[in-house]
Write a protein that holds these residues in place. Sequence first.
Motif, PDB file in Angstrom:
ATOM      1  N   LEU A  35     -51.546  73.893 -39.211  1.00  0.00           N
ATOM      2  CA  LEU A  35     -52.274  72.838 -39.127  1.00  0.00           C
ATOM      3  C   LEU A  35     -53.428  72.906 -38.400  1.00  0.00           C
ATOM      4  O   LEU A  35     -53.542  73.796 -37.345  1.00  0.00           O
ATOM      5  CB  LEU A  35     -51.100  72.054 -37.715  1.00  0.00           C
ATOM      6  CG  LEU A  35     -51.718  71.206 -36.768  1.00  0.00           C
ATOM      7  CD1 LEU A  35     -52.214  69.669 -37.761  1.00  0.00           C
ATOM      8  CD2 LEU A  35     -51.143  70.187 -35.682  1.00  0.00           C
ATOM      9  N   GLY A  37     -56.740  73.008 -37.372  1.00  0.00           N
ATOM     10  CA  GLY A  37     -57.779  71.530 -35.825  1.00  0.00           C
ATOM     11  C   GLY A  37     -59.248  70.391 -36.195  1.00  0.00           C
ATOM     12  O   GLY A  37     -59.240  70.020 -35.731  1.00  0.00           O
ATOM     13  N   TYR A  73     -54.524  68.522 -41.230  1.00  0.00           N
ATOM     14  CA  TYR A  73     -55.855  69.067 -40.920  1.00  0.00           C
ATOM     15  C   TYR A  73     -56.118  67.900 -39.162  1.00  0.00           C
ATOM     16  O   TYR A  73     -55.818  66.565 -39.457  1.00  0.00           O
ATOM     17  CB  TYR A  73     -56.867  68.697 -41.463  1.00  0.00           C
ATOM     18  CG  TYR A  73     -57.005  69.270 -42.389  1.00  0.00           C
ATOM     19  CD1 TYR A  73     -57.361  70.470 -42.811  1.00  0.00           C
ATOM     20  CD2 TYR A  73     -56.314  68.834 -43.981  1.00  0.00           C
ATOM     21  CE1 TYR A  73     -57.145  71.241 -43.374  1.00  0.00           C
ATOM     22  CE2 TYR A  73     -56.231  69.185 -44.866  1.00  0.00           C
ATOM     23  CZ  TYR A  73     -56.637  70.201 -45.404  1.00  0.00           C
ATOM     24  OH  TYR A  73     -56.237  71.673 -45.965  1.00  0.00           O
ATOM     25  N   ALA A  74     -56.568  68.339 -38.380  1.00  0.00           N
ATOM     26  CA  ALA A  74     -56.233  67.171 -36.905  1.00  0.00           C
ATOM     27  C   ALA A  74     -57.988  66.748 -36.580  1.00  0.00           C
ATOM     28  O   ALA A  74     -57.764  65.211 -35.551  1.00  0.00           O
ATOM     29  CB  ALA A  74     -55.764  68.056 -35.536  1.00  0.00           C
ATOM     30  N   ALA A  81     -53.357  65.815 -33.588  1.00  0.00           N
ATOM     31  CA  ALA A  81     -52.594  66.863 -33.352  1.00  0.00           C
ATOM     32  C   ALA A  81     -51.696  67.463 -33.011  1.00  0.00           C
ATOM     33  O   ALA A  81     -50.299  67.532 -33.580  1.00  0.00           O
ATOM     34  CB  ALA A  81     -53.884  67.350 -32.931  1.00  0.00           C
ATOM     35  N   ARG A  82     -51.310  66.185 -31.703  1.00  0.00           N
ATOM     36  CA  ARG A  82     -49.283  65.833 -31.580  1.00  0.00           C
ATOM     37  C   ARG A  82     -48.809  64.802 -32.103  1.00  0.00           C
ATOM     38  O   ARG A  82     -47.757  65.460 -32.591  1.00  0.00           O
ATOM     39  CB  ARG A  82     -50.159  65.105 -30.338  1.00  0.00           C
ATOM     40  CG  ARG A  82     -50.305  66.221 -29.005  1.00  0.00           C
ATOM     41  CD  ARG A  82     -50.485  65.451 -28.022  1.00  0.00           C
ATOM     42  NE  ARG A  82     -51.706  63.538 -27.464  1.00  0.00           N
ATOM     43  CZ  ARG A  82     -52.266  63.777 -27.039  1.00  0.00           C
ATOM     44  NH1 ARG A  82     -53.084  65.169 -26.429  1.00  0.00           N
ATOM     45  NH2 ARG A  82     -53.642  63.150 -26.773  1.00  0.00           N
ATOM     46  N   ALA A  85     -48.439  67.459 -35.050  1.00  0.00           N
ATOM     47  CA  ALA A  85     -47.160  68.728 -34.855  1.00  0.00           C
ATOM     48  C   ALA A  85     -45.155  68.364 -34.922  1.00  0.00           C
ATOM     49  O   ALA A  85     -44.969  69.138 -34.992  1.00  0.00           O
ATOM     50  CB  ALA A  85     -47.953  69.150 -33.210  1.00  0.00           C
ATOM     51  N   GLY A  98     -51.670  77.709 -36.618  1.00  0.00           N
ATOM     52  CA  GLY A  98     -52.044  76.592 -35.472  1.00  0.00           C
ATOM     53  C   GLY A  98     -53.704  76.879 -35.453  1.00  0.00           C
ATOM     54  O   GLY A  98     -53.821  78.128 -34.682  1.00  0.00           O
ATOM     55  N   VAL A 103     -54.661  72.109 -31.089  1.00  0.00           N
ATOM     56  CA  VAL A 103     -53.379  72.397 -32.352  1.00  0.00           C
ATOM     57  C   VAL A 103     -53.091  72.523 -31.425  1.00  0.00           C
ATOM     58  O   VAL A 103     -51.361  73.356 -31.512  1.00  0.00           O
ATOM     59  CB  VAL A 103     -53.916  72.746 -33.648  1.00  0.00           C
ATOM     60  CG1 VAL A 103     -52.723  72.829 -34.224  1.00  0.00           C
ATOM     61  CG2 VAL A 103     -54.865  71.919 -34.351  1.00  0.00           C
TER      62      VAL A 103
END
Length: 328
Positions: A35, A37, A73-74, A81-82, A85, A98, A103
């Motif tokens: 994941l 950021g 990709y956040a 991001a949440r 996740a 992460g 993230v």
Amino acid sequence: MKRRTFITLLGGAAAAWPLAARAQQGERMRRIAVLMGLAETNPGTTHNVQELRLALNNLGWMEGRNLEVALRYAAGDPERARILARELVAAQPDLIVGHTTPVVAALEKATRTIPIIFVSIPDPVATGFVASLARPGGNITGFINYEFTMGAKWLEVLKQIAPGTRRVSLMLNPDTGSYYVEYLRSVESVALSSAVQATLAPVRNANEDVITALGREPGDGLIVLPSAPITVHVPQIVELAARYRLPAVYPFRTSTAQGGLLSYGVDLDDLFRRAAVYVDRVLKGDKPADLPVQAPTKFELVINRKTANALGLQIPDKLLALANEVIE
């Protein structure tokens, strides 16, 4: 968990797990998630991911043979991001990598059991991700991106290239924690001897009013602190700094490549290569709780000569000699 269940949990657009991947006979297929950021289009993100994959390959982890990788990709958005996740944790991978503080905060909230290897976190102890650098103690460990003494170094290189700097502002996002206070203390430790006044400039986007105020009088300078929500706005910050003739130092090479004056900071590609070693160790049975958090060992100074010329700045020979790269 059966493979069919694993894929179903990811659902629809989440089918970034390579469906065609199959372990060779007698070899166990491992599944990891990454994941990031920032956005996939960020200049450094694609390269960071490539370095991670290459390093894993060199350690014997071949995608399609014994490894499946899900990438998300956040894009610098904590809420995204949440969401991502929770999605990845629901799929129960063997491990998650992460990138950036928002993230890892989202991943920590989503799971206390799946191993997490973080990359590019300024202070994992203050944020509560680990109990200590030497003994993380939970399901999280990884690689920090900066020591707070970097603040002093950023001011030093800024003063060398723009010796007329008398006031410097540290641009930060106040939503990413209070770590910026430590950077300010580091800057202040050399500011007095350099005849510079240091202040904070909290922003949540590329706020033109902030940069306009900083560039109102000669002698102002800018230090852009490492933060995913700020990094996504670097192109706008670079453009505004040029418009208002504001010398600025950035923490990442990608900012200088986009037109920033200069950057001094950690070699992020190296952090991702080193993260692959921890991924390898965890997949082979080591616990994150027993793997100490690692500090960066490679740094790079990058100068954009074109931007310096546009600002009317003469790059000292001493600074040129120290530069890892000069962008013409």
